[in-house]
Design a protein around this motif. Structure first.
Motif, PDB file in Angstrom:
ATOM      1  N   TRP A   1       2.085  16.104 -28.390  1.00 18.33           N
ATOM      2  CA  TRP A   1       0.937  17.022 -28.351  1.00 18.33           C
ATOM      3  C   TRP A   1       0.962  17.897 -29.596  1.00 18.33           C
ATOM      4  CZ3 TRP A   1      -2.428  17.948 -23.940  1.00 18.33           C
ATOM      5  CH2 TRP A   1      -3.346  18.993 -24.146  1.00 18.33           C
ATOM      6  N   ILE A   2      -0.181  18.002 -30.263  1.00 18.39           N
ATOM      7  CA  ILE A   2      -0.317  18.879 -31.422  1.00 18.39           C
ATOM      8  C   ILE A   2      -1.430  19.883 -31.141  1.00 18.39           C
ATOM      9  CG2 ILE A   2      -1.001  19.036 -33.850  1.00 18.39           C
ATOM     10  CD1 ILE A   2       0.219  16.304 -34.300  1.00 18.39           C
ATOM     11  N   ASP A   3      -1.105  21.158 -31.205  1.00 17.53           N
ATOM     12  CA  ASP A   3      -2.129  22.203 -31.147  1.00 17.53           C
ATOM     13  C   ASP A   3      -2.687  22.364 -32.556  1.00 17.53           C
ATOM     14  OD1 ASP A   3      -1.939  23.004 -28.373  1.00 17.53           O
ATOM     15  OD2 ASP A   3       0.031  23.812 -28.876  1.00 17.53           O
ATOM     16  N   GLY A   4      -3.854  21.811 -32.791  1.00 17.05           N
ATOM     17  CA  GLY A   4      -4.430  21.847 -34.130  1.00 17.05           C
ATOM     18  C   GLY A   4      -5.804  21.213 -34.144  1.00 17.05           C
ATOM     19  N   VAL A   5      -6.389  21.125 -35.322  1.00 16.20           N
ATOM     20  CA  VAL A   5      -7.749  20.627 -35.501  1.00 16.20           C
ATOM     21  C   VAL A   5      -7.712  19.303 -36.253  1.00 16.20           C
ATOM     22  CG1 VAL A   5     -10.014  21.090 -36.515  1.00 16.20           C
ATOM     23  CG2 VAL A   5      -8.677  22.974 -35.522  1.00 16.20           C
ATOM     24  N   ALA A   6      -8.386  18.295 -35.700  1.00 19.98           N
ATOM     25  CA  ALA A   6      -8.546  17.016 -36.384  1.00 19.98           C
ATOM     26  C   ALA A   6      -9.774  17.098 -37.283  1.00 19.98           C
ATOM     27  CB  ALA A   6      -8.693  15.887 -35.380  1.00 19.98           C
ATOM     28  N   ASP A   7      -9.559  17.023 -38.582  1.00 22.81           N
ATOM     29  CA  ASP A   7     -10.663  17.171 -39.534  1.00 22.81           C
ATOM     30  C   ASP A   7     -11.300  15.855 -39.935  1.00 22.81           C
ATOM     31  OD1 ASP A   7     -10.883  19.921 -39.770  1.00 22.81           O
ATOM     32  OD2 ASP A   7      -9.362  20.051 -41.343  1.00 22.81           O
ATOM     33  N   ALA A   8     -10.554  14.758 -39.857  1.00 21.47           N
ATOM     34  CA  ALA A   8     -11.093  13.480 -40.329  1.00 21.47           C
ATOM     35  C   ALA A   8     -10.391  12.327 -39.632  1.00 21.47           C
ATOM     36  CB  ALA A   8     -10.934  13.351 -41.842  1.00 21.47           C
ATOM     37  N   ALA A   9     -11.125  11.235 -39.491  1.00 22.05           N
ATOM     38  CA  ALA A   9     -10.560   9.989 -38.978  1.00 22.05           C
ATOM     39  C   ALA A   9     -11.031   8.857 -39.870  1.00 22.05           C
ATOM     40  CB  ALA A   9     -10.998   9.743 -37.540  1.00 22.05           C
ATOM     41  N   SER A  10     -10.159   7.901 -40.111  1.00 27.75           N
ATOM     42  CA  SER A  10     -10.503   6.773 -40.979  1.00 27.75           C
ATOM     43  C   SER A  10      -9.792   5.536 -40.465  1.00 27.75           C
ATOM     44  CB  SER A  10     -10.102   7.074 -42.429  1.00 27.75           C
ATOM     45  OG  SER A  10      -8.702   7.309 -42.514  1.00 27.75           O
ATOM     46  N   GLY A  11     -10.094   4.411 -41.106  1.00 28.56           N
ATOM     47  CA  GLY A  11      -9.423   3.169 -40.762  1.00 28.56           C
ATOM     48  C   GLY A  11     -10.217   2.317 -39.801  1.00 28.56           C
ATOM     49  N   THR A  12      -9.532   1.313 -39.281  1.00 26.63           N
ATOM     50  CA  THR A  12     -10.146   0.344 -38.382  1.00 26.63           C
ATOM     51  C   THR A  12      -9.214   0.071 -37.213  1.00 26.63           C
ATOM     52  OG1 THR A  12      -9.227  -1.478 -39.676  1.00 26.63           O
ATOM     53  CG2 THR A  12     -11.458  -0.774 -40.241  1.00 26.63           C
ATOM     54  N   LYS A  13      -9.697  -0.722 -36.276  1.00 23.52           N
ATOM     55  CA  LYS A  13      -8.927  -1.078 -35.084  1.00 23.52           C
ATOM     56  C   LYS A  13      -7.514  -1.522 -35.453  1.00 23.52           C
ATOM     57  CE  LYS A  13      -9.327  -4.238 -31.110  1.00 23.52           C
ATOM     58  NZ  LYS A  13     -10.195  -5.287 -30.509  1.00 23.52           N
ATOM     59  N   ASP A  14      -6.527  -0.961 -34.756  1.00 21.67           N
ATOM     60  CA  ASP A  14      -5.096  -1.198 -34.958  1.00 21.67           C
ATOM     61  C   ASP A  14      -4.531  -0.475 -36.172  1.00 21.67           C
ATOM     62  OD1 ASP A  14      -4.421  -2.794 -32.711  1.00 21.67           O
ATOM     63  OD2 ASP A  14      -5.382  -4.524 -33.672  1.00 21.67           O
ATOM     64  N   ALA A  15      -5.388   0.209 -36.945  1.00 25.23           N
ATOM     65  CA  ALA A  15      -4.895   0.905 -38.142  1.00 25.23           C
ATOM     66  C   ALA A  15      -5.733   2.142 -38.443  1.00 25.23           C
ATOM     67  CB  ALA A  15      -4.895  -0.037 -39.344  1.00 25.23           C
ATOM     68  N   PHE A  16      -5.879   3.012 -37.453  1.00 26.78           N
ATOM     69  CA  PHE A  16      -6.611   4.256 -37.651  1.00 26.78           C
ATOM     70  C   PHE A  16      -5.673   5.335 -38.187  1.00 26.78           C
ATOM     71  CE2 PHE A  16      -9.320   2.373 -34.260  1.00 26.78           C
ATOM     72  CZ  PHE A  16     -10.542   2.430 -34.927  1.00 26.78           C
ATOM     73  N   ALA A  17      -6.263   6.312 -38.865  1.00 26.01           N
ATOM     74  CA  ALA A  17      -5.522   7.479 -39.333  1.00 26.01           C
ATOM     75  C   ALA A  17      -6.357   8.720 -39.051  1.00 26.01           C
ATOM     76  CB  ALA A  17      -5.215   7.378 -40.819  1.00 26.01           C
ATOM     77  N   VAL A  18      -5.714   9.740 -38.528  1.00 27.51           N
ATOM     78  CA  VAL A  18      -6.368  11.020 -38.262  1.00 27.51           C
ATOM     79  C   VAL A  18      -5.670  12.087 -39.091  1.00 27.51           C
ATOM     80  CG1 VAL A  18      -6.883  12.776 -36.524  1.00 27.51           C
ATOM     81  CG2 VAL A  18      -7.045  10.346 -35.931  1.00 27.51           C
TER      82      VAL A  18
END
Length: 296
Positions: free
Chosen positions: A74-91
């Protein structure tokens, strides 16, 4: 570290989804900004087993329960961006850290845009409400105001006489035809066309002509949208609802981006705590199935 699922949003829907995945022994990262939609309300109603409870206590108890599972991070924080594709996402979070996941779940909730009426925002969740099933009973069949924002306000005004004596303030936001006006009057609704100047006291409406009308509670229809644009920036399609915009999903809660799912208020209407939990539970099960059968 590569997680099976990254959940963006750790409120009721997000935790309900995470619970299903954790019980399947999957690794789950929850990133939560700590801004529950119902944080302004002191009591939660209509949620079986928790009727009348403090919504913050419900959320805290749920978090303690899922934290008992060893595969949760668990991370208390803000997700600013998401990228990538299925099986290889990055937040990417606001502190610049990047987290990998095979699947994404957007459980971001929504932001509410209320009419620009002085005093309305300050009473949101206290004496100004959206859902009669959540807050109508506690008004004890008292006087209820509906401040119109559009066509859905007519529906509100037609429904709310179940909970009290209703006055509809059209506020130049809605024009009821003769048939609708006749229906409202038949239901005992008073129609007031004088514009609303402000709201003060507990739930007093002050009109532009100086009249002050006291009420037990006020209902209005907020326009809402996902609380963060991160899903849209990834490429997830949005759709229009009578209340604003939401993330479009299929029956399994998958968005238009393969491998990215969405649930809760950001991805369904109508909204309530009960429905958010149910939607999250189904999204969690669907996410697990997508990991078991990735080509299905």
């Amino acid at each position: 570290m590569q997680h099976d699922v990254i959940v963006i949003g750790g409120s009721y829907a997000g935790m309900a989804a995470a619970l299903q995945l954790l019980r399947a022994r999957r690794s789950v990262l929850v990133i939560d900004a700590g801004e529950r939609r119902n944080r302004f309300a002191a009591h939660s109603h209509g949620f079986l087993g928790q009727d009348g409870a403090d919504p913050a206590a419900i959320a805290a108890s749920a978090r303690r329960q899922i934290e008992a599972y060893k595969t949760l991070r668990w991370i208390d924080g803000v997700a600013d961006a998401a990228s990538g594709t299925k099986d290889a996402f990055a937040v990417t979070t606001r502190d610049g850290a990047q987290h990998g996941g095979r699947r994404l779940l957007f459980a971001t909730g929504v932001s509410d845009r209320l009419p620009a009426i002085e005093g309305l925002q300050a009473r949101w969740g206290v004496s100004v409400f959206l859902c009669p099933y959540c807050h109508g009973y506690e008004l004890d069949q008292g006087r209820i105001a509906v401040i119109a924002t559009g066509p859905m306000s007519l529906h509100q005004a037609q429904l709310l006489p179940e909970w009290g004596e209703v006055t509809l303030f059209t506020n130049a936001a809605v024009a009821a035809d003769d048939a609708t006006r006749a229906d409202l009057i038949a239901r005992g609704v008073t129609i007031e066309d004088t514009p609303v100047a402000r709201v003060d006291g507990h739930a007093d409406i002050v009109l532009s002509d100086g009249r002050r009308l006291p009420f037990a509670g006020i209902f209005t229809t907020a326009r809402n949208a996902p609380a963060t644009p991160v899903a849209e920036l990834l490429g997830c399609a949005l759709g229009e609802t009578p209340f604003g915009t939401q993330i479009v999903t299929d029956e399994a809660k998958q968005t238009s981006v393969p491998g990215a799912f969405a649930c809760g208020d950001a991805a369904r209407v109508p909204h309530s705590l009960s429905l958010a939990v149910a939607d999250g539970a189904w999204a969690g099960a669907s996410l697990h199935r997508s990991l078991v059968w990735p080509d299905a």
